[in-house]
Motif scaffolding. Structure first.
Motif, PDB file in Angstrom:
ATOM      1  N   PHE A 314      65.084  67.210  51.654  1.00 52.60           N
ATOM      2  CA  PHE A 314      63.745  66.653  51.539  1.00 52.60           C
ATOM      3  C   PHE A 314      62.872  67.242  52.641  1.00 52.60           C
ATOM      4  CE2 PHE A 314      60.887  63.036  52.765  1.00 52.60           C
ATOM      5  CZ  PHE A 314      60.143  62.986  51.595  1.00 52.60           C
ATOM      6  N   GLN A 315      61.785  67.883  52.246  1.00 51.55           N
ATOM      7  CA  GLN A 315      60.853  68.470  53.199  1.00 51.55           C
ATOM      8  C   GLN A 315      59.452  67.940  52.899  1.00 51.55           C
ATOM      9  OE1 GLN A 315      60.577  72.738  53.138  1.00 51.55           O
ATOM     10  NE2 GLN A 315      59.420  72.843  55.048  1.00 51.55           N
ATOM     11  N   GLN A 337      56.000  68.070  59.471  1.00 51.02           N
ATOM     12  CA  GLN A 337      56.812  69.256  59.731  1.00 51.02           C
ATOM     13  C   GLN A 337      58.263  68.803  59.832  1.00 51.02           C
ATOM     14  OE1 GLN A 337      55.518  71.412  63.176  1.00 51.02           O
ATOM     15  NE2 GLN A 337      53.411  71.612  62.460  1.00 51.02           N
ATOM     16  N   GLY A 338      59.187  69.675  59.452  1.00 50.02           N
ATOM     17  CA  GLY A 338      60.597  69.334  59.518  1.00 50.02           C
ATOM     18  C   GLY A 338      61.172  69.010  58.155  1.00 50.02           C
ATOM     19  N   LEU A 373      82.625  60.525  52.533  1.00 51.04           N
ATOM     20  CA  LEU A 373      82.205  61.374  53.642  1.00 51.04           C
ATOM     21  C   LEU A 373      80.691  61.488  53.574  1.00 51.04           C
ATOM     22  CD1 LEU A 373      84.897  64.176  53.225  1.00 51.04           C
ATOM     23  CD2 LEU A 373      84.874  62.413  54.992  1.00 51.04           C
ATOM     24  N   GLU A 374      80.026  61.015  54.608  1.00 51.24           N
ATOM     25  CA  GLU A 374      78.566  60.934  54.552  1.00 51.24           C
ATOM     26  C   GLU A 374      77.946  61.526  55.804  1.00 51.24           C
ATOM     27  OE1 GLU A 374      77.331  56.927  53.661  1.00 51.24           O
ATOM     28  OE2 GLU A 374      79.195  56.526  52.567  1.00 51.24           O
ATOM     29  N   GLN A 375      76.838  62.231  55.597  1.00 54.28           N
ATOM     30  CA  GLN A 375      76.070  62.728  56.735  1.00 54.28           C
ATOM     31  C   GLN A 375      74.585  62.561  56.447  1.00 54.28           C
ATOM     32  OE1 GLN A 375      77.178  66.907  57.110  1.00 54.28           O
ATOM     33  NE2 GLN A 375      75.285  67.516  56.081  1.00 54.28           N
ATOM     34  N   GLU A 376      73.853  62.234  57.496  1.00 56.71           N
ATOM     35  CA  GLU A 376      72.421  61.971  57.393  1.00 56.71           C
ATOM     36  C   GLU A 376      71.754  62.661  58.579  1.00 56.71           C
ATOM     37  OE1 GLU A 376      69.924  57.970  56.385  1.00 56.71           O
ATOM     38  OE2 GLU A 376      71.199  57.900  58.154  1.00 56.71           O
ATOM     39  N   TYR A 377      71.148  63.825  58.309  1.00 54.87           N
ATOM     40  CA  TYR A 377      70.533  64.621  59.359  1.00 54.87           C
ATOM     41  C   TYR A 377      69.047  64.799  59.046  1.00 54.87           C
ATOM     42  CZ  TYR A 377      75.299  66.125  60.658  1.00 54.87           C
ATOM     43  OH  TYR A 377      76.624  66.154  61.032  1.00 54.87           O
ATOM     44  N   PHE A 378      68.177  64.496  59.998  1.00 52.59           N
ATOM     45  CA  PHE A 378      66.765  64.821  59.799  1.00 52.59           C
ATOM     46  C   PHE A 378      66.030  64.925  61.129  1.00 52.59           C
ATOM     47  CE2 PHE A 378      66.990  60.144  59.172  1.00 52.59           C
ATOM     48  CZ  PHE A 378      66.128  59.694  60.171  1.00 52.59           C
ATOM     49  N   ASP A 379      65.025  65.786  61.128  1.00 50.77           N
ATOM     50  CA  ASP A 379      64.037  65.921  62.193  1.00 50.77           C
ATOM     51  C   ASP A 379      62.692  66.067  61.502  1.00 50.77           C
ATOM     52  OD1 ASP A 379      65.491  66.312  64.938  1.00 50.77           O
ATOM     53  OD2 ASP A 379      66.611  67.539  63.504  1.00 50.77           O
ATOM     54  N   ILE A 380      61.880  65.033  61.569  1.00 51.05           N
ATOM     55  CA  ILE A 380      60.594  65.029  60.875  1.00 51.05           C
ATOM     56  C   ILE A 380      59.503  64.638  61.875  1.00 51.05           C
ATOM     57  CG2 ILE A 380      59.218  63.979  59.051  1.00 51.05           C
ATOM     58  CD1 ILE A 380      61.740  63.627  57.433  1.00 51.05           C
ATOM     59  N   PHE A 381      58.544  65.559  62.020  1.00 50.17           N
ATOM     60  CA  PHE A 381      57.404  65.338  62.905  1.00 50.17           C
ATOM     61  C   PHE A 381      56.183  65.042  62.037  1.00 50.17           C
ATOM     62  CE2 PHE A 381      53.791  67.192  65.405  1.00 50.17           C
ATOM     63  CZ  PHE A 381      53.791  66.232  66.410  1.00 50.17           C
ATOM     64  N   ALA A 382      55.545  63.891  62.283  1.00 48.94           N
ATOM     65  CA  ALA A 382      54.415  63.457  61.468  1.00 48.94           C
ATOM     66  C   ALA A 382      53.196  63.257  62.362  1.00 48.94           C
ATOM     67  CB  ALA A 382      54.753  62.160  60.739  1.00 48.94           C
ATOM     68  N   GLN A 383      52.077  63.874  61.970  1.00 51.02           N
ATOM     69  CA  GLN A 383      50.796  63.671  62.652  1.00 51.02           C
ATOM     70  C   GLN A 383      49.878  62.918  61.707  1.00 51.02           C
ATOM     71  OE1 GLN A 383      50.203  67.934  63.508  1.00 51.02           O
ATOM     72  NE2 GLN A 383      50.135  67.371  65.680  1.00 51.02           N
ATOM     73  N   TYR A 384      49.386  61.765  62.151  1.00 55.63           N
ATOM     74  CA  TYR A 384      48.626  60.914  61.239  1.00 55.63           C
ATOM     75  C   TYR A 384      47.201  60.694  61.729  1.00 55.63           C
ATOM     76  CZ  TYR A 384      49.544  56.992  64.454  1.00 55.63           C
ATOM     77  OH  TYR A 384      49.599  56.157  65.546  1.00 55.63           O
TER      78      TYR A 384
END
Length: 822
Positions: A314-315, A337-338, A373-384
């Motif tokens: 998801f982007q 971004q991210g 087996l589960e993985q949850e990785y995210f880096d999301i930068f939000a400018q509002y």
């Protein structure tokens, strides 16, 4: 006033309706070779005669528990003779095609189906599940049309029942408990329900007051049975959302049989209709099989297996949400971004064997294993940007942000991993003893879970980092004075948990059918025991045990009206599963207690005839008193528990469901529910629980064109009043009792049936092996309603205000679906 008179007054508006006899029935639509309805067809069985109307519809009562012959005759068409074998109160839809060239003969044997009306169980026909449209079609889609069952997320298969949450529902397939992934936090991350609709033979659902033989949960039981095929068959479904294939196979000696299904789903069509513009590449797929082996007349074996792989990438790019009022419109614009990369792989296998020791004694052994087996990785930068919208009609900037109230940004980071293995072994026994039935079971469960949680969020508003209010830091009055203290994430969760949970559980129950005077009565009484201990946690745990006595009583008075009354209740415990043991900081609290509910259900089933067709009105009044409540918050579909058992709660309500043949030959229903559920934490007073959905109305409707019965209509309508909207992080929920807007959704489907299994001879050789062939158009969210699932809380650093920005779900979406059966 006598009980008989009271009920008569309560159902006064139905007093003039004739009664529905308790006999087996066969009904359907009679067509000619051109697929046109045929009227004035005489349908006879023994001394009972019926006749088809102008729409070709007929309805005939026939004797049960014996083989009978039904004859279809017409003045200008050849006779059809069919043999039927029915059990008491069974119903069968049979749609013959009459020809002017040859007579037809055949036989239909209807297998026994326990409607379980005395247990308060709702039985749902698999064909209804397959045909009714929904953004996430399947069993859960139909459950949401029942009273007392609520969900405001069409992308999720999770549902809440009578004030409970998503973790309070039991799901069984072939008497084997099944599980869901742990880390899923968003409905759009859920591609597939465990249950493969193409493999289903029978679906039973209880919204409360269920028997002791079912497990230790507080809210509901979904009991699914996969079919045992008797001949080769195959089915296919394909649409813009994915596809599925199912195959039935039987060995020559009939000892082996198997049903296998493969599914693939892609939610891009739905997610791309949301307000957040994204690059979205999901991949949801699974393969499932149910293999049966009849080793002897008394011994049966079966294997149920499932492998599922869900990849979610998801982007997000941009989002604009308009909210506020007509006089004061506001807008939130976000630039992202991210990306997010999640993966959920699950493996499930179970062996079940049934041995009939004697005609009165049956033993069952079940062994199962579930590995995720589960993985949850995210880096999301939000400018509002939060601003006021120009609402001046005719202005060149109409609809655009004219004044900015606040700007800011936030960075969300996660590296979450989970590896869980759950193993079960269980023995069950069933005895016929005199006029009674005795059931018992013993079960051992071992849960081994390795979990790493790393989540943090940094919030910046107008260039100034916001620190969490729960930490004592140097005074911060920027921009008037410089801030020299440390920068701390607004939210920061870091935990590593390696735990093993050993559980021993068992039950015993007794059932009896008898008479009181001339009235039929049913009794059921039982008790469950559950013992568990959490090992491996930092804090030493203690062994805990619960006992749950339960009982049911049903009576069918010998009245002119066809009525059944039920009363059920008892103690229901929910020993904490892993998610309930983990607190808001991610740490396991091993001594978390089982939540306890005293549950009472009073119900009435009233069967009657309207327009010479069968109907049933089911009314249920319920009350739950809960103690040792483990409070939680809901973020989309993720639950976060406090794990401190510091609250009490209650749930009360009324459920009504009227189902029957509003259109001849089809089943539809109308549902209404009233619910009030509140909790009291630390004796501060009662406030609404996150699942406090006060009113619910639903309509599930099937129809066809009278002159062209091959064109079908399916309608699924749901209206729910708004759920509590939650509260910002680190705030007191007692100060935030706002609600989301009402949930309104209509999904409609149109289908053209080219071939069905009752259409007679297929002239086109290309399709001679097809039993069914249809193509359909589905419209999800027909009226394009904006439904919110949660709120995003935006902080204005100047005014210190918190703004609740609704997170809207999907808009109107069109889908084309092709179905075929061999």
């Amino acid at each position: 006033m006598s009980a008989h008179q009271f009920v008569s007054v309560f159902f006064l508006f139905l007093a003039t309706l004739t009664l529905s006899a308790q006999t087996a029935r066969v009904r359907g639509v009679i067509l000619d070779k051109n697929k046109q309805p045929v009227e004035n067809v005489n349908v006879s069985c023994l001394n009972v005669i019926s006749q088809s109307n102008s729409n070709g519809f007929y309805d005939l009562k026939i004797p049960a528990n014996q083989k009978v012959v039904v004859v279809f005759t017409h003045i200008s068409l050849k006779k059809i003779t069919m043999s039927f074998t029915f059990n008491a109160n069974e119903q069968k839809e049979f749609n013959p095609v009459m020809s002017d060239q040859e007579e037809q003969m055949g036989e239909v044997i209807v297998s026994a189906k326990n409607r379980k009306i005395t247990q308060g169980v709702t039985t749902i026909e698999p064909e209804i599940i397959r045909k009714i449209p929904g953004a996430n079609a399947g069993i859960e889609n139909i459950l949401k049309s029942l009273p007392g069952v609520n969900s405001n997320n069409e992308l999720s298969t999770q549902y809440a029942v009578r004030g409970g949450n998503y973790d309070e529902n039991l799901v069984y397939v072939n008497e084997i408990e099944v599980y869901r992934p742990f880390l899923i936090r968003s409905g759009q991350q859920e591609g597939l329900s465990f249950t493969n609709t193409d493999l289903v033979q029978n679906v039973d659902f209880s919204a409360g007051g269920f028997q002791a033989k079912f497990g230790d949960k507080l809210s509901s039981v979904l009991d699914i049975t996969y079919r045992k095929p008797i001949q080769f068959g195959a089915s296919l479904e394909a649409s813009f959302l994915g596809g599925s294939v199912a195959v039935d196979a039987v060995s020559k000696d009939k000892k082996w049989s198997a049903v296998t299904g493969i599914r693939y789903r892609n939610n891009s069509l739905l997610v791309n209709s949301q307000e957040t513009q994204t690059n979205f590449t999901p991949s949801f797929a699974d393969i499932q099989t149910n293999i049966n082996y009849q080793s002897s007349a008394r011994w049966q074996w079966s294997f149920l297996g499932n492998i599922s792989q869900n990849k979610y990438q998801f982007q997000p790019l941009t989002r604009q949400t308009n909210f506020g009022t007509i006089s004061n419109p506001l807008a939130l614009t976000v630039f992202y971004q991210g990306q997010e990369k999640d993966k959920y792989d699950t493996y499930f296998g179970a062996i079940k064997t049934t041995f009939n020791v004697s005609d009165n004694f049956t033993l069952k052994f079940i062994g199962s294993a579930f590995h995720t087996l589960e993985q949850e990785y995210f880096d999301i930068f939000a400018q509002y940007r939060l601003g006021e919208v120009d609402a001046s009609i005719g202005s060149e900037t109409f609809g655009e942000v004219s004044f900015t109230r606040g700007i800011g940004s936030q960075l969300n980071h996660a590296r979450n991993d989970l590896d869980a293995l759950i193993v079960n072994t269980e023995i069950k026994g069933f005895h016929d003893w005199k006029e009674s039935q005795i059931e018992w079971g013993i079960k051992y469960t071992r849960e081994s879970i390795r979990d790493r949680v790393i989540e943090w969020e940094v919030i910046d508003s107008a260039g100034f980092s916001l620190n969490p209010p729960i930490i004592d830091l140097p005074r911060n009055d920027q921009p008037y004075s410089p801030y020299t203290g440390p920068l701390i994430p607004f939210q920061n969760i870091r935990a590593t948990n390696f735990n093993t949970i050993n559980r021993f559980s068992g039950y015993a129950q007794w059932s009896l059918k008898s008479l009181i005077g001339s009235s039929e009565v049913w009794y059921n009484a039982g008790v469950r025991m559950h013992n568990w201990e959490v090992q491996g946690a930092a804090t030493a745990s203690r062994s805990q045990t619960t006992f749950s006595p339960r009982a049911q009583f049903a009576i069918k008075p010998n009245w002119d009206r066809d009525m059944l009354f039920r009363f059920s209740g008892g103690f229901y415990h929910q020993p904490p599963f892993y998610r309930e043991l983990r607190d808001a900081a991610g740490m396991v609290q091993p001594n978390t207690k089982a939540q306890q509910s005293i549950h009472f259900v009073l119900a009435n089933d009233f069967s009657f005839k309207m327009w010479s067709r069968p109907f049933k009105l089911v009314s249920e009044l319920y009350y739950k008193s809960l103690t040792d409540v483990n409070t939680y918050t809901i973020d989309n579909v993720r639950l976060r528990y406090a794990a401190n058992n510091n609250a009490t709660a209650f749930a009360q309500g009324l459920d009504l469901r009227l189902n029957g043949e509003f259109v001849p030959g089809t089943e539809s229903w109308i549902s209404f529910g009233y619910l009030k559920t509140e909790e009291n934490s630390n004796d501060r007073g009662f406030i609404a629980r996150p699942t406090d959905q006060r009113l619910k109305f639903a309509l599930l409707f099937q129809d066809y064109m009278p002159n062209i019965p091959s064109i079908k209509l399916y309608l699924n309508l749901v209206y729910n009043t708004g759920l509590p909207g939650g509260s910002p992080s680190y705030t007191d929920p007692y100060l935030y009792q706002n609600r989301l807007n009402d949930y309104r959704r209509v999904d409609v489907g149109f289908s053209k049936v080219f071939i069905d299994n009752t259409s007679g001879e297929i002239k086109n050789k290309l399709f001679k092996d097809f039993k069914e062939l249809a193509i359909g158009l589905e419209i999800f969210n027909l009226f394009n309603n904006q439904n919110a699932i949660t709120n995003t809380w935006v902080r204005d650093v100047y005014s210190k205000n918190q703004y609740a920005i609704p997170n809207f779900m999907t808009t109107r979406v069109f889908n084309i679906k092709l179905t075929a059966k061999l």
